[in-house]
Design a protein around this motif. Structure first.
Motif, short mmCIF file in Angstrom:
data_model
loop_
_atom_site.label_atom_id
_atom_site.label_comp_id
_atom_site.label_asym_id
_atom_site.label_seq_id
_atom_site.Cartn_x
_atom_site.Cartn_y
_atom_site.Cartn_z
N GLY A 32 29.28 7.16 9.06
CA GLY A 32 30.51 6.46 8.72
C GLY A 32 30.98 6.71 7.31
O GLY A 32 30.27 7.26 6.47
N THR A 33 32.22 6.27 7.05
CA THR A 33 32.80 6.41 5.72
C THR A 33 32.20 5.37 4.77
O THR A 33 31.61 4.38 5.18
CB THR A 33 34.32 6.24 5.77
OG1 THR A 33 34.63 4.95 6.32
CG2 THR A 33 34.96 7.32 6.62
N THR A 34 32.36 5.64 3.48
CA THR A 34 31.82 4.75 2.47
C THR A 34 32.68 4.88 1.21
O THR A 34 33.78 5.44 1.27
CB THR A 34 30.33 5.07 2.19
OG1 THR A 34 29.80 4.12 1.26
CG2 THR A 34 30.12 6.47 1.69
N THR A 35 32.22 4.35 0.10
CA THR A 35 32.93 4.50 -1.18
C THR A 35 31.92 4.87 -2.26
O THR A 35 30.72 4.63 -2.11
CB THR A 35 33.65 3.21 -1.60
OG1 THR A 35 32.68 2.20 -1.87
CG2 THR A 35 34.63 2.74 -0.53
N ILE A 36 32.42 5.41 -3.35
CA ILE A 36 31.55 5.73 -4.48
C ILE A 36 30.89 4.45 -5.00
O ILE A 36 29.69 4.42 -5.31
CB ILE A 36 32.33 6.45 -5.58
CG1 ILE A 36 32.75 7.86 -5.12
CG2 ILE A 36 31.51 6.53 -6.87
CD1 ILE A 36 31.61 8.83 -4.85
N ALA A 37 31.66 3.38 -5.11
CA ALA A 37 31.10 2.12 -5.63
C ALA A 37 29.95 1.63 -4.76
O ALA A 37 28.90 1.21 -5.28
CB ALA A 37 32.19 1.05 -5.69
N TYR A 38 30.12 1.69 -3.45
CA TYR A 38 29.06 1.21 -2.55
C TYR A 38 27.80 2.05 -2.72
O TYR A 38 26.69 1.51 -2.77
CB TYR A 38 29.53 1.26 -1.09
CG TYR A 38 28.51 0.70 -0.13
CD1 TYR A 38 28.48 -0.65 0.16
CD2 TYR A 38 27.54 1.53 0.45
CE1 TYR A 38 27.53 -1.18 1.02
CE2 TYR A 38 26.58 1.02 1.30
CZ TYR A 38 26.58 -0.34 1.58
OH TYR A 38 25.61 -0.85 2.43
N GLU A 39 27.96 3.35 -2.81
CA GLU A 39 26.79 4.22 -2.91
C GLU A 39 26.07 4.05 -4.25
O GLU A 39 24.85 4.07 -4.31
CB GLU A 39 27.19 5.68 -2.68
CG GLU A 39 27.73 5.96 -1.29
CD GLU A 39 26.85 5.40 -0.19
OE1 GLU A 39 25.62 5.62 -0.22
OE2 GLU A 39 27.39 4.71 0.70
N LYS A 40 26.83 3.85 -5.31
CA LYS A 40 26.20 3.61 -6.62
C LYS A 40 25.36 2.33 -6.59
O LYS A 40 24.32 2.24 -7.24
CB LYS A 40 27.26 3.54 -7.70
CG LYS A 40 27.83 4.91 -8.07
CD LYS A 40 29.13 4.80 -8.86
CE LYS A 40 28.93 4.35 -10.27
NZ LYS A 40 30.20 4.44 -11.05
N ALA A 41 25.81 1.36 -5.82
CA ALA A 41 25.13 0.07 -5.79
C ALA A 41 24.02 0.00 -4.75
O ALA A 41 23.03 -0.74 -4.93
CB ALA A 41 26.14 -1.04 -5.52
N HIS A 42 24.14 0.76 -3.65
CA HIS A 42 23.26 0.52 -2.50
C HIS A 42 22.49 1.74 -1.98
O HIS A 42 21.64 1.57 -1.10
CB HIS A 42 24.09 -0.05 -1.34
CG HIS A 42 24.78 -1.34 -1.67
ND1 HIS A 42 24.10 -2.53 -1.83
CD2 HIS A 42 26.09 -1.63 -1.86
CE1 HIS A 42 24.95 -3.49 -2.10
NE2 HIS A 42 26.18 -2.97 -2.15
N ASN A 43 22.80 2.93 -2.48
CA ASN A 43 22.11 4.10 -1.92
C ASN A 43 20.67 4.16 -2.43
O ASN A 43 20.44 4.35 -3.63
CB ASN A 43 22.86 5.39 -2.28
CG ASN A 43 22.42 6.57 -1.44
OD1 ASN A 43 21.24 6.84 -1.32
ND2 ASN A 43 23.37 7.25 -0.84
N PRO A 44 19.67 4.02 -1.52
CA PRO A 44 18.28 3.95 -1.97
C PRO A 44 17.69 5.28 -2.38
O PRO A 44 16.58 5.32 -2.93
CB PRO A 44 17.56 3.39 -0.73
CG PRO A 44 18.36 3.88 0.42
CD PRO A 44 19.79 3.87 -0.05
N PHE A 45 18.41 6.38 -2.12
CA PHE A 45 17.86 7.70 -2.42
C PHE A 45 18.22 8.19 -3.82
O PHE A 45 17.70 9.21 -4.27
CB PHE A 45 18.36 8.71 -1.38
CG PHE A 45 17.82 8.44 -0.01
CD1 PHE A 45 16.62 8.98 0.42
CD2 PHE A 45 18.54 7.63 0.88
CE1 PHE A 45 16.12 8.72 1.67
CE2 PHE A 45 18.05 7.37 2.15
CZ PHE A 45 16.83 7.90 2.54
N ILE A 46 19.12 7.48 -4.49
CA ILE A 46 19.55 7.90 -5.81
C ILE A 46 18.74 7.14 -6.85
O ILE A 46 18.77 5.92 -6.91
CB ILE A 46 21.05 7.62 -6.04
CG1 ILE A 46 21.88 8.17 -4.85
CG2 ILE A 46 21.51 8.26 -7.34
CD1 ILE A 46 21.68 9.64 -4.59
N TYR A 47 18.00 7.87 -7.65
CA TYR A 47 17.08 7.24 -8.60
C TYR A 47 17.24 7.87 -9.97
O TYR A 47 17.94 8.86 -10.11
CB TYR A 47 15.64 7.38 -8.13
CG TYR A 47 15.31 8.76 -7.63
CD1 TYR A 47 14.95 9.80 -8.50
CD2 TYR A 47 15.39 9.07 -6.25
CE1 TYR A 47 14.67 11.06 -8.04
CE2 TYR A 47 15.10 10.34 -5.79
CZ TYR A 47 14.75 11.33 -6.67
OH TYR A 47 14.47 12.59 -6.21
#
Length: 209
Positions: A194-209
């Motif tokens: 599905g689609t998402t936003t940059i803001a959501y991924e910065k806050a919730h993506n568990p793979f970005i460390y």
């Protein structure tokens, strides 16, 4: 320019094929025609659209199986990264051999990081995001706040990096330094899911460390 984005989910691993439509002219850019070229062609014709080009985020088999059929039907150019030439050409590298196929193709137009493609009344900035493959890119439409992210960034996930030319270190670095610097309200349209936003991924993506 009034932009409409439509999507088809195609192929054995549910790949997103996007149609970027200039509603003023009915011109359309086809991003990652993943499979079932005839289905793509029938839909385009039923909508009265005018194909201008095929854009590829990268060269893996599941994003290119419909390319040749669509190109043949409309005689339009294929655009891909200059760093993805070998991936497109070599079945072992684009992992089509895994599906019992041997896909090999050549782009008509090669672009580089930072290039702005002006097609169908649209402006798409090429953002190089190596990691999923060496020549993976995203397409950014600044005015519309749209990012076509291919298999680099997914909703709460990231692309795999264990295929030829992939690198997990490069992938995470690409997302952090090339994508997370975009405006938070940028809508992200990934190659799967599905689609998402940059803001959501910065806050919730568990793979970005």
């Amino acid at each position: 320019m009034n932009l409409a984005i439509r999507m088809m989910v195609l192929g054995p691993v549910q790949t997103n094929c996007y149609f970027l439509i200039n509603e003023d002219t009915k011109e359309v850019l086809i991003v990652d025609p993943a499979d079932r070229a005839q289905k793509i062609i029938e839909w385009i014709n039923s909508e009265g659209l005018k194909p201008v080009a095929i854009l590829l985020t990268h060269g893996h088999f599941d994003h290119i199986m419909g390319v040749q059929g669509v190109k043949k039907e409309y005689d339009i150019p294929i655009y891909a990264s200059k760093d993805e030439v070998e991936v497109l050409a070599e079945p072992q590298i684009n992992v089509s051999t895994m599906m019992g196929a041997y896909l090999s193709m050549k782009a008509d137009e090669l672009f580089s990081d930072g290039d702005v493609l002006e097609l169908a009344g649209m402006k798409l900035k090429v953002i190089s995001t190596p990691g999923h493959t060496i020549g993976s890119v995203c397409f950014y439409m600044e005015e519309e706040k749209v990012l076509i992210s291919g298999d680099t960034l997914f909703e709460a996930s990231v692309g795999r990096s264990d295929f030829p030319t992939g690198s997990s270190r490069q992938l995470i670095e690409s997302i952090k330094t090339r994508l997370f610097v975009l405006p938070d309200d940028t809508d992200v349209f990934p190659g799967h899911g599905g689609t998402t936003t940059i803001a959501y991924e910065k806050a919730h993506n568990p793979f970005i460390y």
